[in-house]
Scaffold this motif. Sequence first.
Motif, PDB file in Angstrom:
ATOM      1  N   ASP A   1     -34.626 -14.579   4.927  1.00 54.36           N
ATOM      2  CA  ASP A   1     -34.380 -13.191   4.541  1.00 54.36           C
ATOM      3  C   ASP A   1     -35.373 -12.810   3.450  1.00 54.36           C
ATOM      4  OD1 ASP A   1     -33.348 -10.968   2.990  1.00 54.36           O
ATOM      5  OD2 ASP A   1     -31.427 -11.234   3.991  1.00 54.36           O
ATOM      6  N   HIS A   2     -36.252 -11.860   3.738  1.00 55.58           N
ATOM      7  CA  HIS A   2     -37.325 -11.521   2.797  1.00 55.58           C
ATOM      8  C   HIS A   2     -36.781 -10.942   1.491  1.00 55.58           C
ATOM      9  CE1 HIS A   2     -40.437 -12.505   5.623  1.00 55.58           C
ATOM     10  NE2 HIS A   2     -39.977 -11.652   6.523  1.00 55.58           N
ATOM     11  N   ASP A   3     -35.729 -10.148   1.577  1.00 60.21           N
ATOM     12  CA  ASP A   3     -35.163  -9.566   0.361  1.00 60.21           C
ATOM     13  C   ASP A   3     -34.527 -10.643  -0.514  1.00 60.21           C
ATOM     14  OD1 ASP A   3     -34.252  -7.241  -1.301  1.00 60.21           O
ATOM     15  OD2 ASP A   3     -32.295  -8.023  -0.737  1.00 60.21           O
ATOM     16  N   LEU A   4     -33.791 -11.564   0.101  1.00 66.89           N
ATOM     17  CA  LEU A   4     -33.189 -12.653  -0.657  1.00 66.89           C
ATOM     18  C   LEU A   4     -34.272 -13.540  -1.262  1.00 66.89           C
ATOM     19  CD1 LEU A   4     -30.708 -14.183  -1.638  1.00 66.89           C
ATOM     20  CD2 LEU A   4     -30.661 -15.387   0.564  1.00 66.89           C
ATOM     21  N   ALA A   5     -35.330 -13.807  -0.504  1.00 66.60           N
ATOM     22  CA  ALA A   5     -36.431 -14.623  -1.019  1.00 66.60           C
ATOM     23  C   ALA A   5     -37.080 -13.957  -2.232  1.00 66.60           C
ATOM     24  CB  ALA A   5     -37.473 -14.853   0.076  1.00 66.60           C
ATOM     25  N   ARG A   6     -37.241 -12.646  -2.159  1.00 61.30           N
ATOM     26  CA  ARG A   6     -37.838 -11.916  -3.288  1.00 61.30           C
ATOM     27  C   ARG A   6     -36.959 -12.027  -4.531  1.00 61.30           C
ATOM     28  NH1 ARG A   6     -36.499  -7.450  -5.430  1.00 61.30           N
ATOM     29  NH2 ARG A   6     -35.127  -6.882  -3.678  1.00 61.30           N
ATOM     30  N   ARG A   7     -35.652 -11.841  -4.350  1.00 59.95           N
ATOM     31  CA  ARG A   7     -34.737 -11.905  -5.492  1.00 59.95           C
ATOM     32  C   ARG A   7     -34.661 -13.318  -6.071  1.00 59.95           C
ATOM     33  NH1 ARG A   7     -29.598 -10.862  -3.655  1.00 59.95           N
ATOM     34  NH2 ARG A   7     -30.170 -10.529  -1.478  1.00 59.95           N
ATOM     35  N   ALA A   8     -34.575 -14.316  -5.200  1.00 68.82           N
ATOM     36  CA  ALA A   8     -34.506 -15.701  -5.670  1.00 68.82           C
ATOM     37  C   ALA A   8     -35.794 -16.092  -6.385  1.00 68.82           C
ATOM     38  CB  ALA A   8     -34.236 -16.647  -4.506  1.00 68.82           C
ATOM     39  N   GLY A   9     -36.941 -15.670  -5.845  1.00 74.41           N
ATOM     40  CA  GLY A   9     -38.216 -15.989  -6.470  1.00 74.41           C
ATOM     41  C   GLY A   9     -38.368 -15.316  -7.826  1.00 74.41           C
ATOM     42  N   THR A  10     -37.964 -14.059  -7.905  1.00 72.84           N
ATOM     43  CA  THR A  10     -38.050 -13.328  -9.175  1.00 72.84           C
ATOM     44  C   THR A  10     -37.198 -13.989 -10.255  1.00 72.84           C
ATOM     45  OG1 THR A  10     -38.511 -11.233  -8.067  1.00 72.84           O
ATOM     46  CG2 THR A  10     -37.616 -11.117 -10.305  1.00 72.84           C
TER      47      THR A  10
ATOM     48  N   GLU B   1     -31.167 -24.111  -8.017  1.00 69.50           N
ATOM     49  CA  GLU B   1     -30.479 -23.420  -6.927  1.00 69.50           C
ATOM     50  C   GLU B   1     -31.292 -22.240  -6.402  1.00 69.50           C
ATOM     51  OE1 GLU B   1     -28.267 -25.083  -5.702  1.00 69.50           O
ATOM     52  OE2 GLU B   1     -27.681 -26.340  -7.397  1.00 69.50           O
ATOM     53  N   PHE B   2     -32.016 -21.536  -7.263  1.00 66.55           N
ATOM     54  CA  PHE B   2     -32.873 -20.457  -6.782  1.00 66.55           C
ATOM     55  C   PHE B   2     -33.970 -21.019  -5.867  1.00 66.55           C
ATOM     56  CE2 PHE B   2     -31.654 -18.075 -10.864  1.00 66.55           C
ATOM     57  CZ  PHE B   2     -30.650 -17.374 -10.211  1.00 66.55           C
ATOM     58  N   LEU B   3     -34.496 -22.177  -6.227  1.00 66.98           N
ATOM     59  CA  LEU B   3     -35.509 -22.811  -5.376  1.00 66.98           C
ATOM     60  C   LEU B   3     -34.917 -23.250  -4.041  1.00 66.98           C
ATOM     61  CD1 LEU B   3     -37.454 -24.949  -8.000  1.00 66.98           C
ATOM     62  CD2 LEU B   3     -38.327 -22.965  -6.760  1.00 66.98           C
ATOM     63  N   ARG B   4     -33.704 -23.777  -4.066  1.00 71.84           N
ATOM     64  CA  ARG B   4     -33.053 -24.181  -2.813  1.00 71.84           C
ATOM     65  C   ARG B   4     -32.820 -22.972  -1.908  1.00 71.84           C
ATOM     66  NH1 ARG B   4     -28.853 -28.446  -5.676  1.00 71.84           N
ATOM     67  NH2 ARG B   4     -30.235 -30.268  -5.548  1.00 71.84           N
ATOM     68  N   SER B   5     -32.449 -21.853  -2.508  1.00 67.96           N
ATOM     69  CA  SER B   5     -32.286 -20.630  -1.731  1.00 67.96           C
ATOM     70  C   SER B   5     -33.618 -20.200  -1.126  1.00 67.96           C
ATOM     71  CB  SER B   5     -31.729 -19.520  -2.623  1.00 67.96           C
ATOM     72  OG  SER B   5     -31.585 -18.318  -1.897  1.00 67.96           O
ATOM     73  N   LEU B   6     -34.671 -20.225  -1.933  1.00 72.66           N
ATOM     74  CA  LEU B   6     -36.009 -19.875  -1.449  1.00 72.66           C
ATOM     75  C   LEU B   6     -36.455 -20.777  -0.311  1.00 72.66           C
ATOM     76  CD1 LEU B   6     -38.292 -19.144  -4.545  1.00 72.66           C
ATOM     77  CD2 LEU B   6     -38.119 -17.768  -2.472  1.00 72.66           C
ATOM     78  N   GLU B   7     -36.156 -22.069  -0.431  1.00 79.94           N
ATOM     79  CA  GLU B   7     -36.593 -23.041   0.566  1.00 79.94           C
ATOM     80  C   GLU B   7     -35.896 -22.820   1.905  1.00 79.94           C
ATOM     81  OE1 GLU B   7     -37.823 -27.590   0.089  1.00 79.94           O
ATOM     82  OE2 GLU B   7     -35.678 -27.268  -0.230  1.00 79.94           O
ATOM     83  N   ARG B   8     -34.682 -22.319   1.838  1.00 79.44           N
ATOM     84  CA  ARG B   8     -33.847 -22.233   3.043  1.00 79.44           C
ATOM     85  C   ARG B   8     -33.876 -20.871   3.718  1.00 79.44           C
ATOM     86  NH1 ARG B   8     -27.933 -25.035   3.608  1.00 79.44           N
ATOM     87  NH2 ARG B   8     -27.268 -24.015   5.525  1.00 79.44           N
ATOM     88  N   THR B   9     -34.086 -19.807   2.941  1.00 74.66           N
ATOM     89  CA  THR B   9     -33.868 -18.471   3.495  1.00 74.66           C
ATOM     90  C   THR B   9     -35.009 -17.990   4.381  1.00 74.66           C
ATOM     91  OG1 THR B   9     -33.108 -16.257   2.962  1.00 74.66           O
ATOM     92  CG2 THR B   9     -34.913 -17.133   1.592  1.00 74.66           C
TER      93      THR B   9
END
Length: 213
Positions: free
Chosen positions: A123-132, A113-121
């Motif tokens: 939003d740089h802040d959300l991408a940073r949090r999901a990637g971390t 799910e973190f990868l799906r969020s990264l793939e879709r977003t």
Amino acid sequence: MAARAGAQQELLFNSAAEIQFSEAVALFKNGKYIEAAGMFDVVHRLKPVHQRTTAAYLMLAKSWFKLRKYQPSALLLLEYLERFPASSYGDDAYYTLGLDHMMDGQFEEAGTEFLRSLERTEDHDLARRAGTLFEYVADERMAVPGLERLLRQPFRAPLNDLIRLKLAGKCAAGGDSPRAKQLLYGLVTGEAGSPYQQRAREFLPDHRRRVQH
């Protein structure tokens, strides 16, 4: 969330839902998650679908997460993603679903799910949090078979490269030097532009040193 409301302007405007949603958000921001959840629950059930339906779904799930109701939160998010697959809140829904799974000890599902969020977003802040959080789960909570299964999922580049990098590190740590080397060289010699190529280049000398010792 107000910034994304424009994507839902074609929906019926419900003034009562707008008022209740605003009040629920204020409760949530003040840490009154039980009261907020009750109001978000009312708003997300109102018919017909209105301008705050999808936001209320997501905020109800977030309220339940705060209340440590991880399974109900996850089930609600899965319902939401099935009902509204094109919603502009999808990236945040996948991220919150990842949090639910992580807190419930379902680490492979969380990583997905973190990868799906990264793939879709976007939003740089959300991408940073999901990637971390993906990297934390991959490094600390997943084993090689789980990462291999993630690698077989249809994620687009560069996410596949991130999975390969994490899998290479896990293989190297477990003594599978040939597989680690295969993954790293595949990354380094792959199509230019991946943000993970440089990390693979930096990892290769360290990997060689560990093999030699």
